[in-house]
Design an enzyme around this catalytic site. Structure first.
Site, mmCIF file in Angstrom:
data_model
loop_
_atom_site.group_PDB
_atom_site.id
_atom_site.type_symbol
_atom_site.label_atom_id
_atom_site.label_comp_id
_atom_site.label_asym_id
_atom_site.label_seq_id
_atom_site.Cartn_x
_atom_site.Cartn_y
_atom_site.Cartn_z
ATOM 1 N N LYS B 98 0.871 -1.172 0.000
ATOM 2 C CA LYS B 98 0.000 0.000 0.000
ATOM 3 C C LYS B 98 0.907 1.220 0.000
ATOM 4 O O LYS B 98 1.711 1.404 0.917
ATOM 5 C CB LYS B 98 -0.903 -0.005 1.237
ATOM 6 C CG LYS B 98 -1.772 1.241 1.327
ATOM 7 C CD LYS B 98 -2.594 1.282 2.614
ATOM 8 C CE LYS B 98 -3.109 2.694 2.857
ATOM 9 N NZ LYS B 98 -3.690 2.845 4.190
ATOM 10 N N GLY B 159 -7.862 8.853 10.322
ATOM 11 C CA GLY B 159 -8.133 8.935 11.758
ATOM 12 C C GLY B 159 -9.183 9.953 12.132
ATOM 13 O O GLY B 159 -9.454 10.168 13.304
ATOM 14 N N ALA B 185 -9.595 5.295 4.871
ATOM 15 C CA ALA B 185 -9.439 6.493 5.700
ATOM 16 C C ALA B 185 -10.733 7.291 5.848
ATOM 17 O O ALA B 185 -11.429 7.548 4.874
ATOM 18 C CB ALA B 185 -8.354 7.427 5.184
ATOM 19 N N GLY B 186 -11.002 7.677 7.068
ATOM 20 C CA GLY B 186 -12.150 8.527 7.358
ATOM 21 C C GLY B 186 -13.384 7.768 7.803
ATOM 22 O O GLY B 186 -14.311 8.362 8.345
ATOM 23 N N ASN B 207 -9.190 1.165 10.070
ATOM 24 C CA ASN B 207 -8.257 0.879 11.174
ATOM 25 C C ASN B 207 -8.637 1.631 12.439
ATOM 26 O O ASN B 207 -9.080 1.036 13.415
ATOM 27 C CB ASN B 207 -6.814 1.195 10.764
ATOM 28 C CG ASN B 207 -5.844 0.916 11.891
ATOM 29 O OD1 ASN B 207 -6.017 -0.040 12.631
ATOM 30 N ND2 ASN B 207 -4.846 1.754 12.068
ATOM 31 N N THR B 208 -8.518 2.969 12.409
ATOM 32 C CA THR B 208 -8.718 3.748 13.637
ATOM 33 C C THR B 208 -10.041 3.421 14.330
ATOM 34 O O THR B 208 -10.084 3.214 15.544
ATOM 35 C CB THR B 208 -8.679 5.256 13.308
ATOM 36 O OG1 THR B 208 -7.404 5.565 12.766
ATOM 37 C CG2 THR B 208 -8.896 6.093 14.566
#
Lengths: 368, 262
Positions: B98, B159, B185-186, B207-208
């Site tokens: 990635k 995040g 993301a987001g 992830n976050t």
């Protein structure tokens, strides 16, 4: 432009009047905002905000977990020289102090590195006093070249330099620069730095910016809390970070919060900060700069540090020796720059982090 | 329903939730999260991995059946991303990479120019390249031509948990890209993930929102369910949205009735 212009901008600002007029409602309003401005930071540093620590803590915890997760990065300092030509009235390495002066040879640095890596530490912070004659560029470059073979990350906390010198150290393998202004009050700065190159306030003030320009990945700043009026010191620390952050997008700007601890020698700070104020200051910086790393060193007591974990800190030093060397032959530890209050081993600090529901991180960088 | 697998770089994925290893309170949670979510691909920052892979505290918690997606976190230029990718492959992390090239530590926005440059080089070297990018259609097409195995547009800053702020732009990618579109993301809530999948995204990477939940294992499962629901809804071809109510007995029906003289 220089950050000095921002200090100048506030020279006639009436901080006392601002603090006198700040209310709990103002603090609540700031806590409802997403991006905080200068006056919002000052509001969070006000005496009124000291009655609002719990809601500040909740927001500080949420922001820290969001941006850093439940992790604490670990690093260890390595002093390679305590020669110093400065006369800083608060410092153990002050040139008028009759302490044994020494500097590590390269084989000694190698031995220290080996001893440190046995503890599991992979990020090292290299320190010296300010004596370029004793620790010239070629010595520093050689030390860094040696350390980078042992550690994932090598940072420096040494005397301020020119951009070209910083660039040379960056090329040699240094990825992070730590430099504390000590105090952002030019008058007090003059009173506590009595001799040596360090007397030049502006040269030191602009050094983090030179470091960012020289290409360091991370620049870590701070004021030594206690030298001058503490709310103002933290205010300018926050503004200094914002100033750098706005101009050097590629550089991670982070904070340290060094304060005089009660265990320290004869110097009595004029503006000591108690634990309550310290926590307020750390959280105010977190809310002002949500993505900034915050380092808390072993100047702080073990139990106090453990309690700070959910409140915004992202980096701990551990098992630190603040005298020259001290890891290869701990029995021969020499005079220290400052007294440490948390003398736990790396494993003990890691266990304390785990006990708080956080993960100790030993490695978060690669030189490629 | 017939088999609905996603194929990237010759690997077949039955689960369209991809996950990450960062920000967990303990690495052991990663294994439990993978088990609970069924996620079959997980990203890991090479900068967090130990050179001696065998004893690495993160990798040891990832089952062999899960595809490792090393990322180039920390890279500020294409050249650095390329070096990290080569190190990852040499270390035995596989061919997937990635690309994350970030020159802005404030908002963590990907640098699309450097990302394209790195993709061009790494695809030629046989990597399965998944570039993290700002959702820009011309760039997505160029990444595709350069050999990217998928594109990974962001929904909002890393995040930030803000959801699909870039939905309109991602929709263009979904409509026009031949390679899979993975929203990365987001994504802060399972409903955001479901929204991305309903729009037709091929997968999401989260992830976050999982790692920082009070219960990351349960949250992993919640995201997996949301992703599955969104995917099924997409395949079922949802009825179109309308702001105006559509009465089941039409208001103008009488006209037809009168015209036909009934």
């Amino acid at each position: 432009m220089s950050f000095y212009e921002i200090i100048e901008h506030y020279r006639n600002f009436d901080f006392d009047d601002f603090f006198a007029q700040t209310t709990a409602a103002d603090v609540a309003h700031v806590l409802s905002k997403e991006r905080l401005g200068d006056m919002d930071l000052l509001t969070l540093l006000s005496p009124a905000a000291s009655a609002c620590l719990e809601p500040m803590a909740h927001k500080a915890r949420q922001l820290t977990v969001q941006h850093f997760g439940r992790t604490i990065q670990l690093f260890i300092p390595l002093y390679i020289s305590n020669y110093c030509s400065n006369q800083c009235v608060y410092c153990g390495f002050n040139r008028t102090h009759a302490i044994a002066r020494s500097k590590l040879s390269l084989p000694q640095i190698e031995a220290e590195a080996r001893a440190i890596t046995r503890t599991g530490m992979q990020h090292v912070l290299l320190l010296t006093g300010e004596a370029p004659a004793a620790t010239p560029m070629d010595y520093l470059v050689a030390a860094v070249s040696l350390l980078k073979n042992h550690f994932a990350s090598v940072s420096i906390e040494i005397f301020p330099m020119d951009k070209a010198q910083y660039a040379a150290l960056n090329a040699a393998g240094v990825d992070g620069l730590t430099l504390f202004q000590e105090t952002y009050d030019p008058d007090i700065y003059r009173q506590v730095h009595l001799a040596g190159r360090k007397m030049d306030f502006r040269y030191r003030l602009d050094a983090p910016e030179r470091g960012a320009r020289a290409g360091f990945r991370a620049v870590n700043i701070g004021a030594l809390i206690g030298l001058a009026e503490k709310r103002r010191e933290v205010f300018f620390t926050g503004l200094h970070a914002r100033y750098l952050d706005d101009r050097y997008l590629e550089t991670e700007i982070s904070f340290s919060l060094p304060r005089f601890n009660p265990a320290e020698g004869e110097y009595k700070p004029a503006f000591p900060a108690d634990d309550r104020a310290f926590v307020q200051f750390m959280m105010a910086l977190r809310l002002f700069q949500p993505r900034a790393g915050i380092t808390i060193s072993t100047r702080e007591r073990a139990r106090f540090r453990d309690h700070l974990i959910p409140l915004g800190v992202t980096r701990f030093s551990a098992a630190s020796s603040t005298g020259v060397g001290g890891y290869a032959e701990p029995a021969q530890r020499e005079s220290t720059q400052f007294a440490i209050s948390d003398s736990r081993s790396v494993a003990e600090v890691a266990a304390a982090i785990v006990a708080q529901g956080y993960q100790p991180v030993y490695k978060d960088w690669d030189r490629i | 329903m017939t088999q609905d697998s996603l194929v990237i770089g010759g690997h077949m994925f039955d689960n369209r939730l991809f996950t990450g290893t960062g920000k967990f309170a303990a690495n052991s949670l990663v294994a439990d999260m993978l088990a609970a979510s069924g996620s079959q691909m997980i990203t890991v920052a090479l900068r967090r991995i130990d050179a001696s892979l065998a004893s690495d505290p993160i990798l040891s918690h990832i089952p062999k059946t899960v595809t490792l997606l090393p990322n180039t976190s920390g890279a500020r230029t294409a050249e650095e991303a390329v070096r990290i990718a080569r190190i990852a492959r040499a270390a035995g992390c596989g061919d997937f990479i990635k690309i994350e090239v970030i020159t802005d530590t404030k908002y963590l926005m990907p640098d699309n120019y450097e990302t394209l440059a790195a993709t061009e080089i790494l695809a030629k070297e046989g990597f399965v390249v998944l570039p993290y990018m700002l959702p820009d259609l011309p760039l997505a097409k160029r990444l595709e031509s350069a050999g990217a195995a998928a594109v990974m547009p962001l929904g909002a800053p890393i995040g930030s948990n803000r959801g699909l702020q870039t939905a309109e732009l991602i929709a263009l990618l979904i409509e026009n890209c031949r390679v899979p579109v993975i929203v990365d993301a987001g994504i802060g809530r399972p409903s955001h993930a479901a929204q991305a999948m309903e729009m037709g995204a091929d997968a999401v990477l989260v992830n976050t929102a999982i790692a920082t939940a009070q219960d990351p294992v349960a949250m992993g499962r919640a995201f997996a369910l949301a992703v599955e629901a969104g995917r099924i809804a997409y395949l079922a071809q949802m009825a179109e949205e309308s702001r105006i109510a559509r009465a089941s007995s039409p208001l103008t029906g009488f006209l037809t009735e009168m015209e036909s003289g009934t």
